[in-house]
Write a protein that holds these residues in place. Structure first.
Motif, PDB file in Angstrom:
ATOM      1  N   PRO A   2       0.830  -1.099  -0.132  1.00  0.00           N
ATOM      2  CA  PRO A   2      -0.157   0.030  -0.030  1.00  0.00           C
ATOM      3  C   PRO A   2       0.965   1.169  -0.138  1.00  0.00           C
ATOM      4  O   PRO A   2       2.151   1.212   0.486  1.00  0.00           O
ATOM      5  CB  PRO A   2      -0.710  -0.341   1.261  1.00  0.00           C
ATOM      6  CG  PRO A   2      -0.165  -0.958   2.083  1.00  0.00           C
ATOM      7  CD  PRO A   2       0.935  -1.896   1.080  1.00  0.00           C
ATOM      8  N   ILE A   3       0.176   2.221  -0.286  1.00  0.00           N
ATOM      9  CA  ILE A   3       0.991   3.526  -0.247  1.00  0.00           C
ATOM     10  C   ILE A   3       0.047   4.743   0.184  1.00  0.00           C
ATOM     11  O   ILE A   3      -1.141   4.516   0.482  1.00  0.00           O
ATOM     12  CB  ILE A   3       1.227   4.077  -1.627  1.00  0.00           C
ATOM     13  CG1 ILE A   3      -0.128   4.386  -2.778  1.00  0.00           C
ATOM     14  CG2 ILE A   3       2.229   3.150  -2.402  1.00  0.00           C
ATOM     15  CD1 ILE A   3      -0.047   4.992  -3.856  1.00  0.00           C
ATOM     16  N   ILE A   4       0.457   5.906   0.516  1.00  0.00           N
ATOM     17  CA  ILE A   4      -0.421   7.002   0.909  1.00  0.00           C
ATOM     18  C   ILE A   4      -0.535   7.937  -0.083  1.00  0.00           C
ATOM     19  O   ILE A   4       0.532   8.220  -0.828  1.00  0.00           O
ATOM     20  CB  ILE A   4       0.192   7.593   2.212  1.00  0.00           C
ATOM     21  CG1 ILE A   4       0.314   6.897   3.298  1.00  0.00           C
ATOM     22  CG2 ILE A   4      -0.521   9.040   2.634  1.00  0.00           C
ATOM     23  CD1 ILE A   4       0.931   7.375   4.441  1.00  0.00           C
ATOM     24  N   LYS A   5      -1.669   8.157  -0.377  1.00  0.00           N
ATOM     25  CA  LYS A   5      -1.876   9.149  -1.723  1.00  0.00           C
ATOM     26  C   LYS A   5      -3.090  10.021  -1.231  1.00  0.00           C
ATOM     27  O   LYS A   5      -4.239   9.386  -0.972  1.00  0.00           O
ATOM     28  CB  LYS A   5      -2.143   8.332  -3.127  1.00  0.00           C
ATOM     29  CG  LYS A   5      -2.370   9.345  -4.128  1.00  0.00           C
ATOM     30  CD  LYS A   5      -2.347   8.413  -5.592  1.00  0.00           C
ATOM     31  CE  LYS A   5      -2.700   9.486  -6.698  1.00  0.00           C
ATOM     32  NZ  LYS A   5      -2.924   8.852  -7.763  1.00  0.00           N
ATOM     33  N   ASP A   6      -3.211  11.151  -1.552  1.00  0.00           N
ATOM     34  CA  ASP A   6      -4.257  12.029  -1.212  1.00  0.00           C
ATOM     35  C   ASP A   6      -4.583  11.794   0.245  1.00  0.00           C
ATOM     36  O   ASP A   6      -6.051  11.730   0.734  1.00  0.00           O
ATOM     37  CB  ASP A   6      -5.542  11.571  -2.241  1.00  0.00           C
ATOM     38  CG  ASP A   6      -5.256  11.869  -3.651  1.00  0.00           C
ATOM     39  OD1 ASP A   6      -4.488  12.956  -3.774  1.00  0.00           O
ATOM     40  OD2 ASP A   6      -5.653  11.292  -4.461  1.00  0.00           O
ATOM     41  N   GLN A   7      -3.499  11.553   1.183  1.00  0.00           N
ATOM     42  CA  GLN A   7      -4.049  11.532   2.479  1.00  0.00           C
ATOM     43  C   GLN A   7      -4.826  10.488   2.861  1.00  0.00           C
ATOM     44  O   GLN A   7      -5.572  10.189   4.024  1.00  0.00           O
ATOM     45  CB  GLN A   7      -4.400  12.581   3.262  1.00  0.00           C
ATOM     46  CG  GLN A   7      -3.469  13.841   2.923  1.00  0.00           C
ATOM     47  CD  GLN A   7      -3.597  15.170   3.607  1.00  0.00           C
ATOM     48  OE1 GLN A   7      -4.424  15.373   4.461  1.00  0.00           O
ATOM     49  NE2 GLN A   7      -3.372  16.309   3.042  1.00  0.00           N
ATOM     50  N   GLN A   8      -4.941   9.312   2.057  1.00  0.00           N
ATOM     51  CA  GLN A   8      -5.455   8.035   2.459  1.00  0.00           C
ATOM     52  C   GLN A   8      -4.579   6.951   2.121  1.00  0.00           C
ATOM     53  O   GLN A   8      -3.672   6.883   1.043  1.00  0.00           O
ATOM     54  CB  GLN A   8      -7.020   7.911   2.000  1.00  0.00           C
ATOM     55  CG  GLN A   8      -6.878   8.337   0.359  1.00  0.00           C
ATOM     56  CD  GLN A   8      -8.398   8.443   0.070  1.00  0.00           C
ATOM     57  OE1 GLN A   8      -9.303   7.765   0.409  1.00  0.00           O
ATOM     58  NE2 GLN A   8      -8.635   9.264  -0.799  1.00  0.00           N
ATOM     59  N   ILE A   9      -4.846   5.543   2.684  1.00  0.00           N
ATOM     60  CA  ILE A   9      -3.964   4.697   2.357  1.00  0.00           C
ATOM     61  C   ILE A   9      -4.786   3.968   1.225  1.00  0.00           C
ATOM     62  O   ILE A   9      -5.879   3.430   1.438  1.00  0.00           O
ATOM     63  CB  ILE A   9      -3.825   3.648   3.421  1.00  0.00           C
ATOM     64  CG1 ILE A   9      -3.198   4.128   4.466  1.00  0.00           C
ATOM     65  CG2 ILE A   9      -3.265   2.149   3.302  1.00  0.00           C
ATOM     66  CD1 ILE A   9      -2.838   3.541   5.875  1.00  0.00           C
TER      67      ILE A   9
END
Length: 150
Positions: A2-9
């Motif tokens: 997983p990554i963090i993008k747009d302040q969500q996982i």
């Protein structure tokens, strides 16, 4: 992973393809060297194509090619190497890069706030346990004295 993008996982849909490996289907990132050598083939790739930059790679060398690049991964070989901060700032401010910029490699969750301020949109961590800490670090400070990309 997983990554963090747009302040969500979120789930990572991109795969890095090593220089000596065959191209895979889907969304891929490649080194600057491979991009330079195989640009014509990569532009015909069925998925999206991105580039992984090492700290020593020159952002200016990408210049006119940035509209074709959908993701730029900034690789941190060590958390003490600040050149990637400069690369992110240059991409957003000087070259007006509109694609996604992702931090990868060996950086700390404590650096996420500052990376976000210079234009990094998403974050991949070697240790998934750092993700929750990083999500809160994006909002560490409510008052800022310096201008930023965001």
């Amino acid at each position: 992973m997983p990554i963090i993008k747009d302040q969500q996982i979120l789930e990572n849909t991109w795969t890095f393809v090593e220089d000596d490996a065959p191209l895979t289907s889907g969304d891929i990132t490649v080194s600057v060297t491979r991009w330079t050598q195989e640009k014509a083939a990569l532009l015909q790739h069925s998925g999206k194509v991105g580039i992984r930059l090492a700290p020593a790679d020159d952002v200016a060398s990408l210049g006119d090619e940035l509209p074709f690049i959908k993701l730029i991964e900034l690789n941190f070989p060590a958390f003490t190497d600040g050149r990637t901060f400069s690369q992110a700032r240059l991409l957003k401010n000087r070259y007006n890069y509109q694609g996604e910029i992702r931090a990868i490699g060996n950086y700390m969750a404590d650096q996420v706030f500052y990376l976000h301020r210079v234009g990094v949109d998403s974050f991949e961590f070697n240790n998934p346990k750092d993700m929750e800490l990083a999500l809160s670090a994006i909002k560490d400070f409510s008052v800022r004295y310096q201008a930023s990309t965001y």
